[in-house]
Design an enzyme around this catalytic site. Structure first.
Site, PDB file in Angstrom:
ATOM      1  N   LYS A   1      -0.040  -1.690  -7.229  1.00  0.00           N
ATOM      2  CA  LYS A   1      -0.032  -1.912  -8.680  1.00  0.00           C
ATOM      3  C   LYS A   1       0.220  -3.382  -8.971  1.00  0.00           C
ATOM      4  O   LYS A   1       1.264  -3.920  -8.615  1.00  0.00           O
ATOM      5  CB  LYS A   1       1.063  -1.040  -9.309  1.00  0.00           C
ATOM      6  CG  LYS A   1       0.993  -0.973 -10.800  1.00  0.00           C
ATOM      7  CD  LYS A   1       2.001   0.011 -11.335  1.00  0.00           C
ATOM      8  CE  LYS A   1       2.832  -0.653 -12.379  1.00  0.00           C
ATOM      9  NZ  LYS A   1       3.953   0.154 -12.809  1.00  0.00           N
TER      10      LYS A   1
ATOM     11  N   LEU B   1       3.808   5.634 -12.607  1.00  0.00           N
ATOM     12  CA  LEU B   1       3.255   6.744 -11.842  1.00  0.00           C
ATOM     13  C   LEU B   1       4.351   7.565 -11.174  1.00  0.00           C
ATOM     14  O   LEU B   1       5.318   7.001 -10.632  1.00  0.00           O
ATOM     15  CB  LEU B   1       2.268   6.202 -10.810  1.00  0.00           C
ATOM     16  CG  LEU B   1       1.125   5.381 -11.429  1.00  0.00           C
ATOM     17  CD1 LEU B   1       0.227   4.803 -10.347  1.00  0.00           C
ATOM     18  CD2 LEU B   1       0.308   6.222 -12.405  1.00  0.00           C
TER      19      LEU B   1
ATOM     20  N   ASP C   1       4.930  -2.758  -6.576  1.00  0.00           N
ATOM     21  CA  ASP C   1       4.882  -3.146  -7.987  1.00  0.00           C
ATOM     22  C   ASP C   1       5.127  -4.658  -8.056  1.00  0.00           C
ATOM     23  O   ASP C   1       4.183  -5.448  -7.955  1.00  0.00           O
ATOM     24  CB  ASP C   1       5.929  -2.322  -8.745  1.00  0.00           C
ATOM     25  CG  ASP C   1       5.850  -2.498 -10.253  1.00  0.00           C
ATOM     26  OD1 ASP C   1       4.949  -3.194 -10.732  1.00  0.00           O
ATOM     27  OD2 ASP C   1       6.694  -1.931 -10.968  1.00  0.00           O
TER      28      ASP C   1
ATOM     29  N   LYS D   1      12.929   6.433  -0.732  1.00  0.00           N
ATOM     30  CA  LYS D   1      12.488   7.793  -0.494  1.00  0.00           C
ATOM     31  C   LYS D   1      10.999   7.968  -0.801  1.00  0.00           C
ATOM     32  O   LYS D   1      10.350   8.885  -0.315  1.00  0.00           O
ATOM     33  CB  LYS D   1      13.257   8.761  -1.424  1.00  0.00           C
ATOM     34  CG  LYS D   1      14.741   8.798  -1.252  1.00  0.00           C
ATOM     35  CD  LYS D   1      15.306   9.832  -2.262  1.00  0.00           C
ATOM     36  CE  LYS D   1      16.766   9.605  -2.477  1.00  0.00           C
ATOM     37  NZ  LYS D   1      17.269  10.526  -3.538  1.00  0.00           N
TER      38      LYS D   1
ATOM     39  N   ASP E   1       9.122   8.929  -8.094  1.00  0.00           N
ATOM     40  CA  ASP E   1      10.018   9.584  -9.047  1.00  0.00           C
ATOM     41  C   ASP E   1      10.189   8.800 -10.333  1.00  0.00           C
ATOM     42  O   ASP E   1       9.874   7.614 -10.420  1.00  0.00           O
ATOM     43  CB  ASP E   1      11.415   9.732  -8.426  1.00  0.00           C
ATOM     44  CG  ASP E   1      12.184   8.409  -8.406  1.00  0.00           C
ATOM     45  OD1 ASP E   1      11.604   7.386  -7.972  1.00  0.00           O
ATOM     46  OD2 ASP E   1      13.341   8.385  -8.857  1.00  0.00           O
TER      47      ASP E   1
HETATM   48  C1  PRP Z   1      10.001   2.060  -5.376  1.00  0.00           C
HETATM   49  C2  PRP Z   1       8.861   2.127  -4.375  1.00  0.00           C
HETATM   50  C3  PRP Z   1       8.948   0.809  -3.675  1.00  0.00           C
HETATM   51  C4  PRP Z   1       9.473  -0.117  -4.758  1.00  0.00           C
HETATM   52  C5  PRP Z   1       8.336  -0.935  -5.303  1.00  0.00           C
HETATM   53  O1  PRP Z   1      11.175   2.409  -4.723  1.00  0.00           O
HETATM   54  O2  PRP Z   1       9.002   3.206  -3.485  1.00  0.00           O
HETATM   55  O3  PRP Z   1       9.825   0.830  -2.580  1.00  0.00           O
HETATM   56  O4  PRP Z   1      10.026   0.705  -5.793  1.00  0.00           O
HETATM   57  O5  PRP Z   1       8.763  -1.773  -6.336  1.00  0.00           O
HETATM   58  P1  PRP Z   1       8.686  -3.357  -6.267  1.00  0.00           P
HETATM   59  O6  PRP Z   1       7.374  -3.739  -5.670  1.00  0.00           O
HETATM   60  O7  PRP Z   1       8.786  -3.752  -7.722  1.00  0.00           O
HETATM   61  O8  PRP Z   1       9.848  -3.870  -5.487  1.00  0.00           O
HETATM   62  P2  PRP Z   1      12.568   2.692  -5.477  1.00  0.00           P
HETATM   63  O9  PRP Z   1      13.430   1.471  -5.388  1.00  0.00           O
HETATM   64  O10 PRP Z   1      12.289   3.239  -6.838  1.00  0.00           O
HETATM   65  O11 PRP Z   1      13.251   3.794  -4.576  1.00  0.00           O
HETATM   66  P3  PRP Z   1      12.665   5.218  -4.115  1.00  0.00           P
HETATM   67  O12 PRP Z   1      11.537   4.936  -3.137  1.00  0.00           O
HETATM   68  O13 PRP Z   1      13.825   5.875  -3.459  1.00  0.00           O
HETATM   69  O14 PRP Z   1      12.170   5.966  -5.320  1.00  0.00           O
END
Ligand code: PRP
Length: 172
Positions: free
Chosen positions: A128, A150, A100, A40, A156
């Site tokens: 990041k 962040l 990340d 999302k 979120d």
């Molecule tokens: C977050 C973000 C990326 C991912 C990055 O999504 O939107 O898709 O984490 O992290 P990584 O590089 O360590 O894999 P999340 O899985 O939290 O879902 P969301 O977008 O629904 O919040």
């Protein structure tokens, strides 16, 4: 209660988004351009980004979940919404709010490539690098970040703060 430390203001985000939209409008001129947002987190970035483009674009979303309600990756990636557009032979840009570890992106890039697009590039609002575990290239990074948790502008913590128009560093 966690504390919200201001990280990026509304106008700073708007400037970054406008700059990358301008670059993309030039780089993808005369191509069959498809933006794939990763839900999302990227919903707000994608909506501002595509409004800043001056070229035709098709927009789709995938949904990948890896974090659950935790502040760090669970390491397990699940695709919970598949691609719907036909991207064969098209120039695809995967749009993320934040990269990340890079593991989510690795998974998505492989998934997208399986549909035989002409090209695949990556655009991230926040790149990041502190915990990067994959060497997936980020072709368009709006802002390089060393560390922090962040939130805001789509990002979120336990499904909270996505609606904030600015980005904050959450201190626990
Ligand atoms: C977050 C973000 C990326 C991912 C990055 O999504 O939107 O898709 O984490 O992290 P990584 O590089 O360590 O894999 P999340 O899985 O939290 O879902 P969301 O977008 O629904 O919040």
């Amino acid at each position: 209660m966690p504390q919200l430390i201001p990280f990026l203001k509304k106008d700073e985000i708007a400037e970054m988004v406008a700059a990358v939209a301008q670059r993309l409008s030039s780089d993808y001129k005369d191509s069959e351009f498809v933006v794939i947002g990763v839900l999302k987190g990227a919903f707000m970035f994608v909506s501002d980004l595509v409004r800043g483009l001056t070229i035709p674009v098709e927009v789709d979303f995938v949904r990948v979940s890896s974090y659950g309600d935790a502040a760090s990756s669970s390491g397990t990636i699940r695709m919970t919404k598949e691609l719907e557009l036909d991207i064969k032979g098209k120039d695809v840009l995967i749009v993320e709010d934040i990269i990340d570890t890079g593991l989510t992106l690795d998974y998505i890039v492989n998934y997208v490539k399986s549909f035989s697009p002409k090209s695949v590039r990556i655009c991230a609002l926040l790149d990041k690098r502190e915990r990067r575990m994959s060497d997936v290239p980020v072709d368009y990074a709006c802002c390089i970040v060393e560390k922090g948790f962040l939130v805001g502008y789509g990002l979120d913590y336990a499904e909270k703060y996505r609606n904030l128009p600015e980005i904050y560093d959450l201190k626990f």
